[in-house]
Scaffold this motif. Structure first.
Motif, PDB file in Angstrom:
ATOM      1  N   THR A  77       0.805  -1.224   0.000  1.00 42.03           N
ATOM      2  CA  THR A  77       0.000   0.000   0.000  1.00 42.03           C
ATOM      3  C   THR A  77       0.838   1.275   0.000  1.00 42.03           C
ATOM      4  O   THR A  77       0.541   2.219  -0.726  1.00 42.03           O
ATOM      5  CB  THR A  77      -0.908   0.036   1.257  1.00 42.03           C
ATOM      6  N   VAL A  78       1.911   1.276   0.809  1.00 42.79           N
ATOM      7  CA  VAL A  78       2.581   2.545   1.117  1.00 42.79           C
ATOM      8  C   VAL A  78       3.165   3.200  -0.138  1.00 42.79           C
ATOM      9  O   VAL A  78       3.235   4.427  -0.235  1.00 42.79           O
ATOM     10  CB  VAL A  78       3.663   2.341   2.207  1.00 42.79           C
ATOM     11  N   GLY A  79       3.517   2.392  -1.139  1.00 44.40           N
ATOM     12  CA  GLY A  79       4.129   2.923  -2.355  1.00 44.40           C
ATOM     13  C   GLY A  79       3.254   3.887  -3.131  1.00 44.40           C
ATOM     14  O   GLY A  79       3.765   4.653  -3.956  1.00 44.40           O
ATOM     15  N   GLN A  80       1.926   3.880  -2.865  1.00 44.81           N
ATOM     16  CA  GLN A  80       1.062   4.787  -3.634  1.00 44.81           C
ATOM     17  C   GLN A  80       1.233   6.248  -3.221  1.00 44.81           C
ATOM     18  O   GLN A  80       0.525   7.117  -3.703  1.00 44.81           O
ATOM     19  CB  GLN A  80      -0.401   4.353  -3.552  1.00 44.81           C
ATOM     20  N   ASN A  81       2.195   6.496  -2.321  1.00 43.03           N
ATOM     21  CA  ASN A  81       2.492   7.867  -1.945  1.00 43.03           C
ATOM     22  C   ASN A  81       3.772   8.404  -2.580  1.00 43.03           C
ATOM     23  O   ASN A  81       4.247   9.475  -2.206  1.00 43.03           O
ATOM     24  CB  ASN A  81       2.580   7.980  -0.414  1.00 43.03           C
ATOM     25  N   PRO A 115       9.579   4.057  -9.195  1.00 38.38           N
ATOM     26  CA  PRO A 115       9.537   2.606  -8.949  1.00 38.38           C
ATOM     27  C   PRO A 115       8.812   2.231  -7.661  1.00 38.38           C
ATOM     28  O   PRO A 115       8.219   1.151  -7.581  1.00 38.38           O
ATOM     29  CB  PRO A 115      11.013   2.202  -8.876  1.00 38.38           C
ATOM     30  N   LEU A 116       8.823   3.133  -6.661  1.00 38.24           N
ATOM     31  CA  LEU A 116       8.146   2.793  -5.402  1.00 38.24           C
ATOM     32  C   LEU A 116       6.654   2.567  -5.611  1.00 38.24           C
ATOM     33  O   LEU A 116       6.047   1.711  -4.980  1.00 38.24           O
ATOM     34  CB  LEU A 116       8.361   3.904  -4.377  1.00 38.24           C
ATOM     35  N   GLY A 151       1.222   1.687 -11.139  1.00 41.08           N
ATOM     36  CA  GLY A 151       1.857   2.499 -12.173  1.00 41.08           C
ATOM     37  C   GLY A 151       1.094   3.785 -12.370  1.00 41.08           C
ATOM     38  O   GLY A 151       0.086   4.032 -11.709  1.00 41.08           O
ATOM     39  N   ASP A 152       1.615   4.629 -13.263  1.00 38.27           N
ATOM     40  CA  ASP A 152       0.955   5.900 -13.534  1.00 38.27           C
ATOM     41  C   ASP A 152       0.015   5.750 -14.727  1.00 38.27           C
ATOM     42  O   ASP A 152       0.212   4.888 -15.581  1.00 38.27           O
ATOM     43  CB  ASP A 152       2.017   6.970 -13.807  1.00 38.27           C
ATOM     44  N   PRO A 153      -1.011   6.610 -14.788  1.00 34.68           N
ATOM     45  CA  PRO A 153      -1.968   6.489 -15.897  1.00 34.68           C
ATOM     46  C   PRO A 153      -1.354   6.852 -17.250  1.00 34.68           C
ATOM     47  O   PRO A 153      -1.878   6.443 -18.281  1.00 34.68           O
ATOM     48  CB  PRO A 153      -3.080   7.475 -15.511  1.00 34.68           C
ATOM     49  N   GLY A 154      -0.286   7.606 -17.260  1.00 34.93           N
ATOM     50  CA  GLY A 154       0.312   7.989 -18.534  1.00 34.93           C
ATOM     51  C   GLY A 154       1.811   8.100 -18.405  1.00 34.93           C
ATOM     52  O   GLY A 154       2.394   7.740 -17.385  1.00 34.93           O
TER      53      GLY A 154
END
Lengths: 169, 428
Positions: free
Chosen positions: B244-248, B252-253, B265-268
């Motif tokens: 979970t924590v990586g969404q901050n 690569p995190l 990942g990122d949307p774009g």
């Protein structure tokens, strides 16, 4: 008249005061919580507690007991030594990955099950169909890792048994 | 022995013999057979929750204050809060990562505590069924209070977990439910701590197992030690934390947050590739309204109304600020490099030269809880507060608010209004 009533023990007065204070605050917030849809919110408030205590907890407890019994039966049939210190030797290798995988499913169920797929994809611009696959992969890694650990342990035990001198004491 | 794995032979356990006197009802103490249950186990989990839930409560209150609900009705989803808003304060703009940190901790810690909460509830479940229902008036009231405690805890965790996954099945708007629910829960939590903490500390200090209703009178054969069970609960927490924590964090995190809503990942890709809360399509933004010919920024203030085309805005002094997007849902981006017109320069255009006031911002967005939002004077005055036109060196994309969006240091994501159409300066 009063003497006919059974004596109700009161309990600690300090405890009563603290509880009265707590109820007052809970009621102050509670009327605001229930202001819009009191029935729906009350059902949710009580419902989540009942669902947890009467459905989720018994379900996982029964599943766990069944798994432990099943593994116990297998162990006895194979004839592993029933030493008390090693008696739960193999149970965790199934129990831990299964429970962790179940925990992830429980927490992320809306995403994994795809029930919010449309809103999620439309809102965030991210693909919504990846969560089931990721959860399955994590589950595979958890069980695979556990199997590997168990295999290593069995190998070690076998080696130790081989090297042990045949004469006891 | 509290700390050691369960020791000794269990006399009541008969493996291959049917227990004829086995209690059938959960109200009988012998029904609950796990040898793990006991005051030590419950006390350890209780103390972890005491610390964790206190942090959740405080970060939750701080997050509530970050919306400046006392500034304007458009920011306030809980107008009837009364004294529950007693602590509100003007939300600062420093440090610029304040909301990002606060909300990241609130959501990530909440998710991490789920296994501890479940284990704690499991450890005391025999008490739910204990008879007689009440030994005294105080005991009866305490049991009612426990319904608020357990119902409240589960209500808070469930609404939070559903909200971050955009699963709005709960009965009403998230803000009032989670805010008032927090206070109901806290009332029960505080009294529970006051009544139980002394015993919990005693249980941990005294290593011997005290006699307790939690200890099963006919324990089953142990299948794990108490320590092992705690490690298992901690492992569950660690797994949730790690996914979970990586969404901050960008880069690569974020990929490590495999199951979090804004992980993976990122949307774009490119300058506008970072995380989006609501896309232009979701917000119902019509490209015809945001085009060079159609879009005008309407700025109103002391001296009247000014209408600005995008190219006119670009002729004003442009400044840069590196600021994150941080969402109430507990995800955030690293600092993005925004470029645009300072809010206080826009205020100066309509008659507020040295004393930037509050501002009321309206979006082109047709619906949505925060399509109108208010910012306080201290937020307008901050030189990093921008009406951004560029991000990371490129024009804003439609999903990030083209043609112009607000970006304010330390403000919750939804107050950084996208697709800005109208700004009204003046005391709110």
């Amino acid at each position: 008249m009063l003497r006919l009533l059974p004596r109700v023990p009161i309990g600690s007065p300090l405890q009563l005061l603290l509880l009265a204070c707590s109820f007052a605050l809970a009621a102050y917030a509670g009327v605001r919580l229930l202001a819009d849809d009191w029935l729906g919110v009350a059902l949710w408030f009580v419902g989540v507690a009942l669902l947890h205590d009467l459905v989720l907890l018994p379900l996982y407890a029964i599943a766990d007991r069944a798994a432990v019994r099943g593994l116990g039966a297998v162990r006895r049939r194979v004839g592993a030594p029933p030493t008390p210190s090693r008696q739960w030797g193999r149970v965790p290798y199934v129990r831990v990955p299964a429970a962790l995988s179940g925990l992830l499913l429980l927490v992320w169920f809306p995403l994994i099950s795809g029930m919010v797929e449309r809103r999620y994809r439309f809102g965030t611009g991210l693909p919504a169909d990846v969560f089931l696959a990721r959860w399955l992969l994590i589950t595979a890694v958890l069980f695979g890792g556990s199997a590997l650990l168990l295999a290593l342990r069995l190998l070690r035990l076998r080696r130790a048994a081989k090297h042990r001198p045949p004469v006891v004491h | 022995m509290g700390r050691a794995p369960f020791r000794g032979v269990v006399p009541a356990y008969r493996r291959n013999m049917r227990d004829l006197d086995a209690p059938r009802l959960p109200s009988s103490p012998g029904f609950w057979r796990s040898p793990l249950r006991g005051p030590w186990f419950t006390s350890v989990l209780g103390l972890v929750l005491l610390v964790g839930i206190t942090v959740l409560f405080v970060t939750g209150l701080v997050s509530y204050a970050a919306y400046n609900p006392d500034l304007s009705p458009v920011n306030d989803k809980t107008p009837g809060k009364g004294i529950l808003g007693f602590y509100l304060f003007a939300w600062p703009t420093d440090p610029h990562w304040l909301y990002r940190l606060n909300q990241g901790v609130h959501v990530t810690l909440g998710i991490t505590l789920i296994p501890v909460l479940l284990a704690k509830l499991w450890s005391v479940v025999p008490r739910l069924f204990a008879l007689p229902p009440a030994r005294s008036l105080a005991h009866a009231l305490e049991r009612i209070s426990l319904l608020l405690l357990v119902g409240g805890a589960l209500f808070q965790f469930v609404t939070g977990v559903l909200n971050v996954q955009l699963d709005y099945v709960f009965p009403g708007s998230f803000y009032p439910l989670h805010f008032y629910g927090a206070w109901v829960f806290f009332a029960a939590f505080a009294v529970h701590v006051l009544l139980r903490l002394p015993a919990a500390l005693r249980n941990l200090r005294h290593l011997r197992e005290e006699r307790s209703d939690l200890v099963s009178p006919r324990p089953a054969e142990p299948t794990v030690s108490r320590r092992g069970a705690l490690w298992f609960v901690g492992g569950g927490s660690l797994l949730l934390l790690a996914t979970t924590v990586g969404q901050n964090f960008d880069g690569p995190l974020r990929r490590t947050a495999l199951l979090a809503p804004h992980g993976g990942g990122d949307p774009g890709s490119g300058p506008n590739g970072f995380q989006i809360n609501k896309t232009a399509a979701y917000a119902g933004i019509d490209a015809a309204e945001t085009g060079e010919d159609a879009w005008r920024l309407v700025v109103t203030g002391r001296t009247g109304t000014v209408r600005l085309r995008r190219d006119e805005l670009l002729r004003l002094p442009l400044y840069s600020a590196a600021l994150p997007i941080a969402c109430v849902e507990g995800w955030s981006t690293s600092d993005q490099w925004w470029r645009g017109v300072r809010l206080r320069d826009l205020a100066a255009l309509v008659g507020y030269d040295d004393d930037p006031p509050d501002v009321f911002v309206e979006s082109l967005q047709r619906s949505g809880a925060f399509r109108k939002a208010a910012l306080r004077a201290n937020q307008v005055a901050d030189p990093r507060s921008l009406l951004a036109l560029y991000v990371n060196g490129e024009e804003l994309s439609p999903d990030h608010g083209h043609p112009a969006r607000i970006i304010v240091p330390a403000a919750p994501g939804v107050l950084n209004t996208k697709w800005v159409a109208r700004m009204t300066f003046g005391d709110l």
